[in-house]
Design an enzyme around this catalytic site. Structure first.
Site, PDB file in Angstrom:
ATOM      1  N   HIS A 107      -9.577  29.642 -35.292  1.00  9.36           N
ATOM      2  CA  HIS A 107     -10.831  29.015 -34.830  1.00  9.36           C
ATOM      3  C   HIS A 107     -11.975  30.028 -34.732  1.00  9.36           C
ATOM      4  O   HIS A 107     -13.140  29.641 -34.667  1.00  9.36           O
ATOM      5  CB  HIS A 107     -10.646  28.369 -33.453  1.00  9.36           C
ATOM      6  CG  HIS A 107      -9.727  27.199 -33.459  1.00  9.36           C
ATOM      7  ND1 HIS A 107      -9.907  26.124 -34.304  1.00  9.36           N
ATOM      8  CD2 HIS A 107      -8.612  26.925 -32.727  1.00  9.36           C
ATOM      9  CE1 HIS A 107      -8.931  25.238 -34.080  1.00  9.36           C
ATOM     10  NE2 HIS A 107      -8.129  25.696 -33.143  1.00  9.36           N
TER      11      HIS A 107
ATOM     12  N   HIS B  76      -4.583  21.966 -35.575  1.00 10.78           N
ATOM     13  CA  HIS B  76      -6.052  21.945 -35.501  1.00 10.78           C
ATOM     14  C   HIS B  76      -6.661  22.467 -36.807  1.00 10.78           C
ATOM     15  O   HIS B  76      -6.055  23.284 -37.500  1.00 10.78           O
ATOM     16  CB  HIS B  76      -6.532  22.835 -34.349  1.00 10.78           C
ATOM     17  CG  HIS B  76      -5.988  22.441 -33.010  1.00 10.78           C
ATOM     18  ND1 HIS B  76      -4.894  23.051 -32.442  1.00 10.78           N
ATOM     19  CD2 HIS B  76      -6.379  21.475 -32.138  1.00 10.78           C
ATOM     20  CE1 HIS B  76      -4.638  22.491 -31.264  1.00 10.78           C
ATOM     21  NE2 HIS B  76      -5.527  21.525 -31.055  1.00 10.78           N
TER      22      HIS B  76
ATOM     23  N   ASP C 141       1.846  23.881 -33.496  1.00  8.82           N
ATOM     24  CA  ASP C 141       1.458  22.823 -32.560  1.00  8.82           C
ATOM     25  C   ASP C 141       1.448  21.436 -33.189  1.00  8.82           C
ATOM     26  O   ASP C 141       1.103  20.458 -32.530  1.00  8.82           O
ATOM     27  CB  ASP C 141       0.115  23.141 -31.877  1.00  8.82           C
ATOM     28  CG  ASP C 141      -0.920  23.698 -32.825  1.00  8.82           C
ATOM     29  OD1 ASP C 141      -0.704  23.661 -34.049  1.00  8.82           O
ATOM     30  OD2 ASP C 141      -1.970  24.168 -32.335  1.00  8.82           O
TER      31      ASP C 141
HETATM   32  N1  Q9C Z   1     -11.445  19.319 -24.391  1.00  7.60           N
HETATM   33  C1  Q9C Z   1      -5.150  26.710 -31.362  1.00  7.60           C
HETATM   34  O1  Q9C Z   1      -4.201  25.936 -31.482  1.00  7.60           O
HETATM   35  N2  Q9C Z   1      -8.589  22.406 -26.703  1.00  7.60           N
HETATM   36  N3  Q9C Z   1      -6.190  26.427 -30.600  1.00  7.60           N
HETATM   37  C2  Q9C Z   1      -9.725  22.246 -25.892  1.00  7.60           C
HETATM   38  C3  Q9C Z   1     -11.206  20.685 -24.772  1.00  7.60           C
HETATM   39  C4  Q9C Z   1      -8.584  23.621 -27.423  1.00  7.60           C
HETATM   40  C5  Q9C Z   1      -6.274  25.150 -29.920  1.00  7.60           C
HETATM   41  C6  Q9C Z   1      -9.847  20.850 -25.365  1.00  7.60           C
HETATM   42  C7  Q9C Z   1      -7.474  23.706 -28.392  1.00  7.60           C
HETATM   43  C8  Q9C Z   1      -7.491  25.019 -29.135  1.00  7.60           C
HETATM   44  C9  Q9C Z   1      -5.132  28.030 -32.008  1.00  7.60           C
HETATM   45 ZN    ZN Z   2      -3.815  24.655 -32.966  1.00 11.55          ZN
END
Ligand code: Q9C
Ligand code: ZN
Length: 653
Positions: free
Chosen positions: A158, A200, A291
């Protein structure tokens, strides 16, 4: 590159790496406990926790697998390598988060970022994570290792050029790719395939190579029309890259969670693998988040260790098997440990991981896969052919109750799925069975579907045929299996009473929606738009109108039902009894073709009359859709249409 420690694992066999006469592949592993020091500042729980990499390492050791690998300690990335993809300011910022800094400053920085925490160990861990992926990728590129797995955190995909986000500080995989291409021409790596199977979207990696044809970026992820993290359009399949990089960015955006082995392998077989053959990479870098694994608390998908092993195995056919894996996300400790083990065993070319994928992809997955193929076919000729019906008719039904349920699997559900996974092996994961047959029969029969509600507006009705979402709708439709448009459209008026009821609907939100009394009343008029479609399509419209699954084994409304409704006038459908539009009414014939509509039952009308179920006027946007249909369809002027809807909404039943 500074190496903090390096030790060679205990390779069974001699220097050629032979085990029992079989050539042992040289698989590298990086693990460095220092990366566990990156943690939440005050000990709060967080899914991206230090134990993630510990459990993976412990699992590999316990299984006796790490002992057969080349074990490397972590190494810190050099600033000049980080700056191949990151801005100087960003590198400076991460560097400045050293232990000497006060917590409050780190907390302030973190609070300005999206989904980031920072503590005294964050900076060193970030440098180690990036450097370790560089190290593994370099050794694989050199041929010193056949493949490798960098068990690192924080994750990277990300992270953008100038911004940490989504638990990621440096984009580890992007740094490694850029390092090989720009700093190591001597290694002859000219084309890199980056595969990102983290649940993601790899937004950071996509941006860094957006215009770069040397890097083919492939990401498969939950997207949900931009509703899933990192929200927005970046992960959509329309994002194909730009300039000379056009066509070298491929997104497979799932429409919902619950995707599993069958969906991922279909994306492999029908998108990634054919493209990889054409692209012919010199090395593959794998953004290996786990994930999308079954039981992950964030992902809501269902990929099994077996699924990961098959995906990986299929990639090993390219670039002479040169694969550098880097851990990204993955938040169920047990799932990530088992998935990692399956992957390392696959890299070692152990016996095939046991499992099966008897399930079929979701209908939505086939839709996504076809859309991706279509969008990218100009760049990758192997994607140009349409997939056969025989293939895409193999799909997993979506139980309609799951549409609104939560993303995470219950233990029972997960166990049941895992149970089903114990039969086949890697070789025969594709199952060929005959498609269901009722469709062919019902496709031969035409009917008129008479609409008196929002379906009078053609673009809205077409959502039930072609799928998608028209203006004002809150939810997309899956569409019919047969996507051919109506053969003819005519308007007619029937002696039935139009009225509005219900508190709200998923599609339109708060406000009543249209019904017509199934029993004719001579003084009333309902204006209807008639679409000539097949009985097969009518079934799919009926299913969607009643929030049922369009791909059921049996039709809701078959030829016998058609005969019955023609003689009786209306028949409530058993299977749609919980839906609001489960009563099919025959309004007569037009050009010898029966006219059918769907509405509530006679007993529901009685409840509306008695007040047991409240009548409710339509919300403005819904009413406007009906008016738009009546006007654009040429049935009424705007003033006439408004008056007609007003009357229907206000006159007592
Ligand atoms: N409403 C990786 O799997 N979620 N990052 C935030 C906010 C963030 C995941 C939710 C998820 C990040 C590397
Ligand atoms: Zn992820």
């Amino acid at each position: 590159m500074a190496t903090t420690g390096e030790s060679s694992g205990n390779n069974y066999g001699d220097c050629d790496g032979k085990v029992g006469g079989k050539i042992q592949r040289k698989v590298g592993l990086v693990y460095d406990e220092t990366m566990c020091k990156h943690d939440t500042p005050n000990g709060e729980d967080h899914p991206e926790c230090p134990d993630r990499i510990r459990v993976i390492w412990d699992k590999l050791q316990l299984a006796g697998v790490s002992q057969r690998c080349v074990v490397l300690g972590g190494s810190k990335a050099e600033d000049k390598h980080l700056q191949l993809v990151h801005t100087k300011d960003h590198v400076k910022l991460v560097k400045s988060l050293s232990t000497k800094q006060k917590d409050y400053r780190r907390n302030r920085i973190a609070s300005q970022l999206n989904s980031i925490y920072l503590n005294g160990g964050s900076s060193e861990a970030a440098y180690l994570a990036a450097g370790s992926v560089v190290e593994v990728a370099e050794k694989v590129a050199e041929g010193e290792l056949d493949s490798g797995f960098a068990i690192v955190r924080p994750p990277g995909h990300h992270a953008e050029a100038d911004e940490a986000m989504g638990f990621c500080l440096f984009n580890n995989v992007a740094v490694a790719a850029s390092y090989l291409l720009n700093e190591r021409p001597d290694l002859g790596i000219k084309k890199i395939l980056i595969v990102d199977w983290d649940v993601h979207h790899g937004n950071g990696t996509q941006k860094m190579f957006w215009k770069d044809p040397r890097v083919l970026f492939f990401s498969v992820h939950r997207h949900e029309y931009g509703g899933f993290y990192p929200a927005g359009d970046d992960g959509y399949y329309s994002m194909v890259g730009e300039g000379t990089g056009e066509g070298f960015n491929i997104n497979v955006p799932w429409e919902h969670g619950r995707c599993g082995d069958a969906d991922y392998l279909a994306a492999w077989d029908h998108i990634l693998i054919p493209v990889a053959k054409e692209f012919n990479p010199d090395i593959i870098l794998l953004s290996a988040g786990f994930d999308a694994a079954i039981r992950d608390p964030l992902g809501g998908c269902r990929v099994t260790p077996y699924g990961y092993s098959v995906m990986l195995k299929k990639l090993m056919d390219f670039a002479q098997g040169k694969i550098a894996m880097a851990l990204e996300g993955g938040y169920n400790l047990d799932s990530i440990a088992k998935s990692s083990l399956a992957c390392v065993q696959t890299l070692l070319e152990d016996k095939a991981i046991q499992g099966s994928s008897e399930a079929y992809p979701f209908e939505s997955s086939w839709r996504v896969i076809q859309a991706v193929r279509k969008r990218l076919s100009a760049y990758w000729p192997s994607l140009a052919d349409e997939l056969s019906w025989k293939l895409i008719d193999q799909k997993t039904p979506t139980p309609s109750i799951l549409i609104s349920s939560s993303d995470s699997e219950t233990e029972d559900e997960a166990n049941e799925i895992l149970d089903q996974m114990s039969k086949l092996s890697i070789e025969n994961h594709q199952v060929d069975t005959a498609p269901t047959s009722w469709r062919a029969d019902l496709a031969k029969v035409d009917i008129w579907y008479a609409s008196y509600g929002s379906n009078m507006w053609k673009p809205r009705f077409l959502c039930y045929i072609q799928g998608g979402q028209a203006e004002g709708m809150r939810k997309a439709c899956v569409g019919s299996m047969d996507k051919s448009p109506p053969k003819e459209i005519v308007w007619e008026t029937f002696p039935n009473r139009l009225f509005f009821g219900r508190e709200s609907t998923v599609t339109w939100g708060v406000g009543g929606v249209a019904f017509t009394n199934p029993l004719a009343t001579p003084d009333d008029q309902t204006h209807m738009c008639l679409y000539r479609i097949t009985l097969e399509q009518f079934n799919d419209v009926l299913s969607q109108e009643n929030a049922l699954n369009v791909d059921s084994e049996t039709p809701l409304f078959d030829l016998a039902a058609l005969q019955l409704v023609e003689s009786k006038g209306s028949i409530p459908l058993e299977a749609a009894s919980s839906g609001w539009y489960g009563n099919v009414v025959c309004l007569g014939k037009e050009s010898d073709v029966p006219i059918l509509t769907m509405t509530c039952t006679v007993s529901a009308v009685e409840k509306f009359k008695s007040g047991e179920i409240p009548l409710r006027p339509p919300a403005k946007s819904y009413a406007n859709t009906l008016i738009r249909g009546l006007v654009e369809g040429g049935r009424f002027s705007e003033t006439e249409a408004e008056a007609y809807i007003d009357t229907a909404a206000s006159k007592p039943l």
